[in-house]
Design a protein around this motif. Structure first.
Motif, PDB file in Angstrom:
ATOM      1  N   THR A 126       0.841  -0.869   0.206  1.00 57.60           N
ATOM      2  CA  THR A 126      -0.011   0.048  -0.023  1.00 57.60           C
ATOM      3  C   THR A 126       0.863   1.364   0.085  1.00 57.60           C
ATOM      4  O   THR A 126       0.631   2.169  -0.737  1.00 57.60           O
ATOM      5  N   GLU A 127       1.981   1.487   0.653  1.00 56.76           N
ATOM      6  CA  GLU A 127       2.725   2.634   0.848  1.00 56.76           C
ATOM      7  C   GLU A 127       3.709   2.673  -0.173  1.00 56.76           C
ATOM      8  O   GLU A 127       4.198   1.612  -0.534  1.00 56.76           O
ATOM      9  N   THR A 128       3.603   4.023  -0.957  1.00 54.98           N
ATOM     10  CA  THR A 128       4.475   4.177  -1.633  1.00 54.98           C
ATOM     11  C   THR A 128       5.784   3.808  -1.798  1.00 54.98           C
ATOM     12  O   THR A 128       6.492   3.395  -2.542  1.00 54.98           O
ATOM     13  N   ALA A 149      -1.921  -1.379   6.700  1.00 54.80           N
ATOM     14  CA  ALA A 149      -0.763  -1.191   7.210  1.00 54.80           C
ATOM     15  C   ALA A 149      -0.200  -2.687   7.661  1.00 54.80           C
ATOM     16  O   ALA A 149       1.044  -2.922   7.549  1.00 54.80           O
ATOM     17  N   GLN A 150      -1.213  -3.359   8.249  1.00 57.17           N
ATOM     18  CA  GLN A 150      -0.855  -4.531   8.504  1.00 57.17           C
ATOM     19  C   GLN A 150      -0.364  -5.485   7.468  1.00 57.17           C
ATOM     20  O   GLN A 150       0.953  -6.232   7.474  1.00 57.17           O
ATOM     21  N   ARG A 151      -1.040  -5.469   6.352  1.00 56.34           N
ATOM     22  CA  ARG A 151      -0.254  -6.130   5.029  1.00 56.34           C
ATOM     23  C   ARG A 151       1.120  -5.801   4.822  1.00 56.34           C
ATOM     24  O   ARG A 151       2.118  -6.574   4.537  1.00 56.34           O
ATOM     25  N   GLY A 163       6.580   4.523  10.022  1.00 58.41           N
ATOM     26  CA  GLY A 163       5.205   4.598  10.487  1.00 58.41           C
ATOM     27  C   GLY A 163       4.245   3.298  10.110  1.00 58.41           C
ATOM     28  O   GLY A 163       3.251   3.288  10.594  1.00 58.41           O
ATOM     29  N   ILE A 164       4.712   2.352   9.322  1.00 55.03           N
ATOM     30  CA  ILE A 164       3.969   1.606   8.845  1.00 55.03           C
ATOM     31  C   ILE A 164       3.566   0.658  10.053  1.00 55.03           C
ATOM     32  O   ILE A 164       2.526   0.238  10.424  1.00 55.03           O
ATOM     33  N   SER A 191      -0.222  -1.092  14.117  1.00 55.18           N
ATOM     34  CA  SER A 191      -0.703  -1.101  15.371  1.00 55.18           C
ATOM     35  C   SER A 191      -2.207  -0.465  15.882  1.00 55.18           C
ATOM     36  O   SER A 191      -2.779  -0.802  16.971  1.00 55.18           O
ATOM     37  N   MET A 192      -2.593   0.416  15.027  1.00 48.88           N
ATOM     38  CA  MET A 192      -3.596   1.113  15.359  1.00 48.88           C
ATOM     39  C   MET A 192      -4.707   0.663  14.516  1.00 48.88           C
ATOM     40  O   MET A 192      -5.893   1.239  14.680  1.00 48.88           O
ATOM     41  N   GLU A 193      -4.658  -0.229  13.805  1.00 46.42           N
ATOM     42  CA  GLU A 193      -5.689  -0.670  12.905  1.00 46.42           C
ATOM     43  C   GLU A 193      -6.384  -1.923  13.919  1.00 46.42           C
ATOM     44  O   GLU A 193      -5.902  -2.374  14.780  1.00 46.42           O
TER      45      GLU A 193
END
Length: 180
Positions: A47-49, A107-109, A168-169, A174-176
């Motif tokens: 997901t993250e660029t 972000a988990q992925r 930050g990933i 951890s916030m999901e």
């Protein structure tokens, strides 16, 4: 019997160490070729660029690693050939499972993909480091240098993946929350 600081001047052309070296080169050659394909899937799943870019960059580097391994084979007078690498096959299979078991766009992925990629990097770091040392003992200095060059690139990729995770990933994952 180990000989401390042994040199390469009297290594037998048909030594057991040379056989091991070639077998491990074939294993690593298979691993790198399969990793090129796996990195495409990992890039698509990320997901993250920054992570997508890291996978794309490393896929291009890995193609060069395949070429470099072909140069290693050539430098020692051997035909480039592969032997299935059970370790990398397992790492790639696990990466595919992680993609399947995590939510698209999460972000988990991305965290899972970084873990899978670092497992591959650590395997490669161990392999390239060991093979560079064997090449030195066998007197294959061109092979040693080529393997050492790739080793440094693998270490850099591992550090980059850590930086991306820490940027930050992992915190985002951890916030999901789980959907119940």
């Amino acid at each position: 019997m180990a000989i401390e600081g042994a040199t390469t001047t009297n290594v037998s052309a048909n030594s057991k160490l040379k056989d091991l070296f070639i077998e491990q080169l074939q294993d690593l050659y298979w691993a790198e070729k399969k990793l090129v394909k796996a990195l495409s899937r990992m890039e698509e799943a990320a997901t993250e660029t920054k992570l997508k870019d890291a996978f794309a960059t490393h896929r291009q580097q890995t193609k060069e690693h395949v070429n470099r391994l072909e140069q290693v084979f050539s430098s020692i007078g051997e035909e480039a050939d592969t032997t299935k690498c059970p370790a990398m096959a397992g790492i790639i299979s696990e990466a595919e499972d992680l993609i399947d078991d995590t939510d698209d766009g999460s972000a988990q992925r991305d965290s899972a993909l970084i873990i899978a990629a670092q497992k591959a990097e650590h395997y490669e770091i161990a392999s390239y480091g060991s093979l560079a040392q064997l090449a030195k003992v066998l007197g294959y200095m061109e092979a040693k240098n080529l393997l050492g060059q790739t080793l440094e690139e693998e270490k850099q990729t591992d550090m980059l993946l850590t930086q991306i995770a820490e940027s930050g990933i992992n915190y985002g994952a951890s916030m999901e929350t789980e959907n119940i």
